[in-house]
Scaffold this motif. Structure first.
Motif, PDB file in Angstrom:
ATOM      1  N   UNK A   1       0.778  -1.229   0.000  1.00 40.81           N
ATOM      2  CA  UNK A   1       0.000   0.000   0.000  1.00 40.81           C
ATOM      3  C   UNK A   1       0.808   1.276   0.000  1.00 40.81           C
ATOM      4  N   UNK A   2       2.075   1.220  -0.398  1.00 39.48           N
ATOM      5  CA  UNK A   2       2.891   2.425  -0.410  1.00 39.48           C
ATOM      6  C   UNK A   2       2.375   3.497  -1.367  1.00 39.48           C
ATOM      7  N   UNK A   3       1.842   3.143  -2.531  1.00 42.53           N
ATOM      8  CA  UNK A   3       1.312   4.210  -3.401  1.00 42.53           C
ATOM      9  C   UNK A   3       0.240   5.041  -2.707  1.00 42.53           C
ATOM     10  N   UNK A   4      -0.749   4.394  -2.117  1.00 39.18           N
ATOM     11  CA  UNK A   4      -1.806   5.125  -1.417  1.00 39.18           C
ATOM     12  C   UNK A   4      -1.241   5.900  -0.243  1.00 39.18           C
ATOM     13  N   UNK A   5      -0.302   5.288   0.473  1.00 39.77           N
ATOM     14  CA  UNK A   5       0.337   5.941   1.603  1.00 39.77           C
ATOM     15  C   UNK A   5       1.049   7.222   1.155  1.00 39.77           C
ATOM     16  N   UNK A   6       1.574   7.192  -0.066  1.00 39.30           N
ATOM     17  CA  UNK A   6       2.312   8.337  -0.612  1.00 39.30           C
ATOM     18  C   UNK A   6       1.413   9.327  -1.333  1.00 39.30           C
ATOM     19  N   UNK A   7       0.113   9.028  -1.396  1.00 44.41           N
ATOM     20  CA  UNK A   7      -0.813   9.906  -2.091  1.00 44.41           C
ATOM     21  C   UNK A   7      -0.709   9.802  -3.597  1.00 44.41           C
TER      22      UNK A   7
ATOM     23  N   UNK B   1      -0.941   3.681  -8.234  1.00 51.60           N
ATOM     24  CA  UNK B   1       0.086   2.648  -8.434  1.00 51.60           C
ATOM     25  C   UNK B   1       0.998   3.009  -9.595  1.00 51.60           C
ATOM     26  N   UNK B   2       0.417   3.505 -10.689  1.00 52.60           N
ATOM     27  CA  UNK B   2       1.211   3.845 -11.868  1.00 52.60           C
ATOM     28  C   UNK B   2       2.164   4.993 -11.594  1.00 52.60           C
TER      29      UNK B   2
END
Length: 221
Positions: free
Chosen positions: A21-27, A30-31
């Motif tokens: 879940x790092x993409x969501x965590x980073x705002x 995924x792309x």
């Protein structure tokens, strides 16, 4: 034994972060998250040439690091676990409110001015178990190696949970808060814990992690 493929390993590490879940965590989507990391891919083969890969012995060629500006420590630590899973990692209550923000990278680490980069030639540092942390840090500096920051330690644990085992835990001397505390990762309550120890107090189960250097998408740091 399958030959080490650094690009395949890079892709594995990206998938691990995306799966956690790092993409969501980073705002980011995924792309967009993957695109942010993509420039590092081309640097992997050269950065890891001749590197030692033996996670069981505490040595890995590289780790993909995402900084706290993109992924806060309070959110990334619970995404770690010991080998085989189990309870999520946690930040120890010995960090008083606001303490983590004060544990920043030392000038000596010379961190890249990037949101993500490669940490190369990483060693868990169990040879320093039982050594006074202050002395261990001095020895590592004499060898021309760099101490790991808190974010780098979490990145290492995230990608290689087998490195954190009983009597083979490690300090992260690259992050300091201006006092005698040295952050460290060890096992507590059957889970990874981010805590700290005094720089003058040795522990038989706590070494000192280090790396050969850091690399961005186009240059070594």
């Amino acid at each position: 034994m399958t030959p080490f493929d650094p690009v395949a390993e890079f892709d594995r590490q990206v998938r691990t972060l995306t799966g956690l879940g790092y993409p969501k965590l980073s705002g980011l989507t995924d792309d967009r998250f993957t695109a942010l990391l993509e420039p590092l891919r081309a640097t992997v083969p050269a950065a890891t040439a001749g590197a030692d890969r033996d996670p069981e012995a505490g040595r890995v060629p590289f780790v993909l690091v995402v900084t706290r500006e993109l992924a806060p420590i309070e959110e990334t630590m619970p995404r770690t676990a010991l080998r085989g899973g189990g309870r999520p990692g946690f930040v120890d209550r010995s960090f008083e409110p606001g303490a983590l923000e004060r544990f920043v990278a030392t000038p000596e680490t010379n961190l890249p001015d990037q949101w993500a980069y490669l940490l190369i030639g990483v060693e868990r540092g169990e040879e320093f178990c039982g050594v006074v942390p202050r002395d261990a840090m001095a020895t590592i500096a004499e060898r021309g190696r760099s101490l790991l920051t808190i974010e780098e330690g979490i990145a290492l644990l995230t990608q290689f949970p087998e490195l954190l085992v009983k009597n083979r835990c490690f300090s992260l001397g690259g992050s300091r808060s201006g006092d005698r505390r040295v952050p460290a990762l060890w096992i507590s309550q059957k889970a990874p814990k981010l805590g700290w120890c005094w720089e003058g107090n040795p522990h038989t189960w706590l070494g000192m992690a280090s790396a050969a250097g850091r690399r961005t998408g186009d240059a070594a740091a």
